[in-house]
Scaffold this motif. Structure first.
Motif, PDB file in Angstrom:
ATOM      1  N   ILE A  29       0.854  -1.409   0.286  1.00 40.63           N
ATOM      2  CA  ILE A  29       0.177   0.482  -0.024  1.00 40.63           C
ATOM      3  C   ILE A  29       0.836   1.192  -0.045  1.00 40.63           C
ATOM      4  O   ILE A  29       1.938   1.163   1.089  1.00 40.63           O
ATOM      5  CB  ILE A  29      -0.694  -0.110   1.106  1.00 40.63           C
ATOM      6  CG1 ILE A  29      -1.550  -1.414   1.194  1.00 40.63           C
ATOM      7  CG2 ILE A  29      -1.993   0.952   1.433  1.00 40.63           C
ATOM      8  CD1 ILE A  29      -2.225  -1.650   1.985  1.00 40.63           C
ATOM      9  N   ILE A  30       0.727   1.759  -0.920  1.00 42.12           N
ATOM     10  CA  ILE A  30       1.153   3.027  -1.024  1.00 42.12           C
ATOM     11  C   ILE A  30       0.526   4.549  -0.962  1.00 42.12           C
ATOM     12  O   ILE A  30      -0.380   4.543  -1.080  1.00 42.12           O
ATOM     13  CB  ILE A  30       2.401   3.238  -2.345  1.00 42.12           C
ATOM     14  CG1 ILE A  30       3.433   2.055  -2.380  1.00 42.12           C
ATOM     15  CG2 ILE A  30       2.971   4.616  -2.795  1.00 42.12           C
ATOM     16  CD1 ILE A  30       3.569   2.036  -3.560  1.00 42.12           C
ATOM     17  N   THR A  31       0.987   5.222  -0.198  1.00 43.49           N
ATOM     18  CA  THR A  31       0.354   6.311   0.500  1.00 43.49           C
ATOM     19  C   THR A  31       1.270   7.866   0.087  1.00 43.49           C
ATOM     20  O   THR A  31       2.751   8.040   0.121  1.00 43.49           O
ATOM     21  CB  THR A  31      -0.667   6.780   1.502  1.00 43.49           C
ATOM     22  OG1 THR A  31       0.501   6.471   2.929  1.00 43.49           O
ATOM     23  CG2 THR A  31      -1.032   5.991   1.695  1.00 43.49           C
ATOM     24  N   HIS A  32       1.250   9.095   0.180  1.00 40.44           N
ATOM     25  CA  HIS A  32       1.819  10.099   0.475  1.00 40.44           C
ATOM     26  C   HIS A  32       0.777  11.501   1.120  1.00 40.44           C
ATOM     27  O   HIS A  32      -0.473  11.418   1.087  1.00 40.44           O
ATOM     28  CB  HIS A  32       2.017  10.678  -0.999  1.00 40.44           C
ATOM     29  CG  HIS A  32       1.053  11.457  -2.385  1.00 40.44           C
ATOM     30  ND1 HIS A  32       0.232  10.202  -2.776  1.00 40.44           N
ATOM     31  CD2 HIS A  32       0.913  11.977  -2.091  1.00 40.44           C
ATOM     32  CE1 HIS A  32      -0.723  10.883  -3.223  1.00 40.44           C
ATOM     33  NE2 HIS A  32      -0.106  11.723  -2.944  1.00 40.44           N
ATOM     34  N   SER A  33       2.092  12.334   1.595  1.00 38.92           N
ATOM     35  CA  SER A  33       1.554  13.685   1.643  1.00 38.92           C
ATOM     36  C   SER A  33       2.722  14.489   1.245  1.00 38.92           C
ATOM     37  O   SER A  33       3.510  13.880   0.309  1.00 38.92           O
ATOM     38  CB  SER A  33       1.539  13.356   2.971  1.00 38.92           C
ATOM     39  OG  SER A  33       3.313  13.732   3.277  1.00 38.92           O
ATOM     40  N   SER A  34       2.115  15.747   1.434  1.00 38.09           N
ATOM     41  CA  SER A  34       3.298  16.526   0.406  1.00 38.09           C
ATOM     42  C   SER A  34       4.692  16.575   0.945  1.00 38.09           C
ATOM     43  O   SER A  34       5.778  16.894  -0.071  1.00 38.09           O
ATOM     44  CB  SER A  34       2.760  18.087   0.662  1.00 38.09           C
ATOM     45  OG  SER A  34       3.054  18.288   2.019  1.00 38.09           O
ATOM     46  N   SER A  35       5.469  15.988   1.998  1.00 35.20           N
ATOM     47  CA  SER A  35       7.052  16.085   2.265  1.00 35.20           C
ATOM     48  C   SER A  35       6.858  14.410   2.247  1.00 35.20           C
ATOM     49  O   SER A  35       8.522  13.873   2.684  1.00 35.20           O
ATOM     50  CB  SER A  35       6.806  16.370   3.326  1.00 35.20           C
ATOM     51  OG  SER A  35       5.972  15.848   4.468  1.00 35.20           O
ATOM     52  N   ASP A  36       6.433  13.462   1.636  1.00 31.08           N
ATOM     53  CA  ASP A  36       6.626  11.432   2.705  1.00 31.08           C
ATOM     54  C   ASP A  36       5.862  11.023   1.779  1.00 31.08           C
ATOM     55  O   ASP A  36       4.594  12.075   1.287  1.00 31.08           O
ATOM     56  CB  ASP A  36       6.112  11.335   4.202  1.00 31.08           C
ATOM     57  CG  ASP A  36       7.511  12.162   4.739  1.00 31.08           C
ATOM     58  OD1 ASP A  36       8.494  12.360   4.624  1.00 31.08           O
ATOM     59  OD2 ASP A  36       6.681  13.194   5.555  1.00 31.08           O
ATOM     60  N   PHE A  37       7.136   9.818   1.469  1.00 26.58           N
ATOM     61  CA  PHE A  37       5.486   8.937   0.155  1.00 26.58           C
ATOM     62  C   PHE A  37       6.084   7.306   1.632  1.00 26.58           C
ATOM     63  O   PHE A  37       6.730   7.695   2.288  1.00 26.58           O
ATOM     64  CB  PHE A  37       6.430   8.257  -1.219  1.00 26.58           C
ATOM     65  CG  PHE A  37       5.990   8.502  -1.977  1.00 26.58           C
ATOM     66  CD1 PHE A  37       4.995   8.593  -3.043  1.00 26.58           C
ATOM     67  CD2 PHE A  37       6.523  10.599  -2.052  1.00 26.58           C
ATOM     68  CE1 PHE A  37       4.707   9.406  -3.689  1.00 26.58           C
ATOM     69  CE2 PHE A  37       6.150  11.215  -3.579  1.00 26.58           C
ATOM     70  CZ  PHE A  37       5.030  11.169  -4.120  1.00 26.58           C
ATOM     71  N   VAL A  38       5.238   6.600   1.730  1.00 27.03           N
ATOM     72  CA  VAL A  38       4.677   6.017   3.023  1.00 27.03           C
ATOM     73  C   VAL A  38       4.128   4.670   1.987  1.00 27.03           C
ATOM     74  O   VAL A  38       3.247   4.384   1.231  1.00 27.03           O
ATOM     75  CB  VAL A  38       3.889   5.685   4.173  1.00 27.03           C
ATOM     76  CG1 VAL A  38       4.027   4.801   4.703  1.00 27.03           C
ATOM     77  CG2 VAL A  38       4.706   7.302   4.497  1.00 27.03           C
ATOM     78  N   LEU A  39       5.508   3.577   2.140  1.00 27.26           N
ATOM     79  CA  LEU A  39       5.175   2.605   1.762  1.00 27.26           C
ATOM     80  C   LEU A  39       4.756   1.324   2.464  1.00 27.26           C
ATOM     81  O   LEU A  39       6.365   1.312   3.668  1.00 27.26           O
ATOM     82  CB  LEU A  39       6.565   2.126   0.800  1.00 27.26           C
ATOM     83  CG  LEU A  39       6.890   2.305  -0.746  1.00 27.26           C
ATOM     84  CD1 LEU A  39       7.107   3.819  -0.862  1.00 27.26           C
ATOM     85  CD2 LEU A  39       7.712   1.990  -1.843  1.00 27.26           C
ATOM     86  N   ASP A  40       4.028   0.927   2.530  1.00 30.78           N
ATOM     87  CA  ASP A  40       3.670  -0.297   3.746  1.00 30.78           C
ATOM     88  C   ASP A  40       4.094  -1.527   2.627  1.00 30.78           C
ATOM     89  O   ASP A  40       3.063  -2.250   2.110  1.00 30.78           O
ATOM     90  CB  ASP A  40       2.511  -0.062   4.363  1.00 30.78           C
ATOM     91  CG  ASP A  40       2.606   1.193   5.477  1.00 30.78           C
ATOM     92  OD1 ASP A  40       3.108   1.206   5.744  1.00 30.78           O
ATOM     93  OD2 ASP A  40       1.208   1.716   5.523  1.00 30.78           O
ATOM     94  N   PHE A  41       4.236  -2.636   2.980  1.00 35.70           N
ATOM     95  CA  PHE A  41       4.736  -4.023   2.490  1.00 35.70           C
ATOM     96  C   PHE A  41       4.052  -5.375   3.403  1.00 35.70           C
ATOM     97  O   PHE A  41       4.202  -5.191   4.969  1.00 35.70           O
ATOM     98  CB  PHE A  41       5.791  -4.390   2.191  1.00 35.70           C
ATOM     99  CG  PHE A  41       6.596  -3.468   1.555  1.00 35.70           C
ATOM    100  CD1 PHE A  41       6.317  -4.359   0.463  1.00 35.70           C
ATOM    101  CD2 PHE A  41       7.240  -2.404   2.333  1.00 35.70           C
ATOM    102  CE1 PHE A  41       6.736  -2.652  -0.957  1.00 35.70           C
ATOM    103  CE2 PHE A  41       8.531  -1.483   0.981  1.00 35.70           C
ATOM    104  CZ  PHE A  41       7.559  -1.987  -0.592  1.00 35.70           C
TER     105      PHE A  41
END
Length: 106
Positions: A29-41
């Motif tokens: 699952i890949i989400t993002h904000s204005s400053s980060d990308f978060v990759l959950d495996f």
């Protein structure tokens, strides 16, 4: 060769035995904000309705784009050596899940 490449060639990376074992994931699952990308495996298994996130990586947007480029380059190399990677048609949200699963929880 620029100075930045010279510095990276001298970089030493430590890989502990625990991390070297790796963690199998077949769902991301890949989400993002204005400053980060978060990759959950996570790992999804047939017949089990809940997937547990095994690893979370948080990247700056610039590093996420570098990762995308590195993955594209490595997939091209892989396919030139081993053949095209075929992805079966999937319906629903775009994930890396191999099974027909609903929305993940993280």
């Amino acid at each position: 060769m620029n100075e930045n490449n010279n510095q990276q060639q001298g970089l030493q990376i430590e890989l502990t035995q625990e991390v070297a074992q790796g963690e199998y994931a077949n769902f991301a699952i890949i989400t993002h904000s204005s400053s980060d990308f978060v990759l959950d495996f996570a790992r999804v298994l047939p017949g089990i309705q809940k997937a547990q996130v095994k690893s979370r990586i948080i990247l700056a947007p610039e590093h996420a784009k570098r990762l995308l480029g590195a993955l594209q380059e490595n997939i091209m190399r892989y396919e030139s050596e081993f053949g095209t990677i075929h992805i079966p048609n999937q319906q629903g949200p775009r994930t890396i899940a191999p099974f027909n699963v609903g929305k993940g929880e993280a």
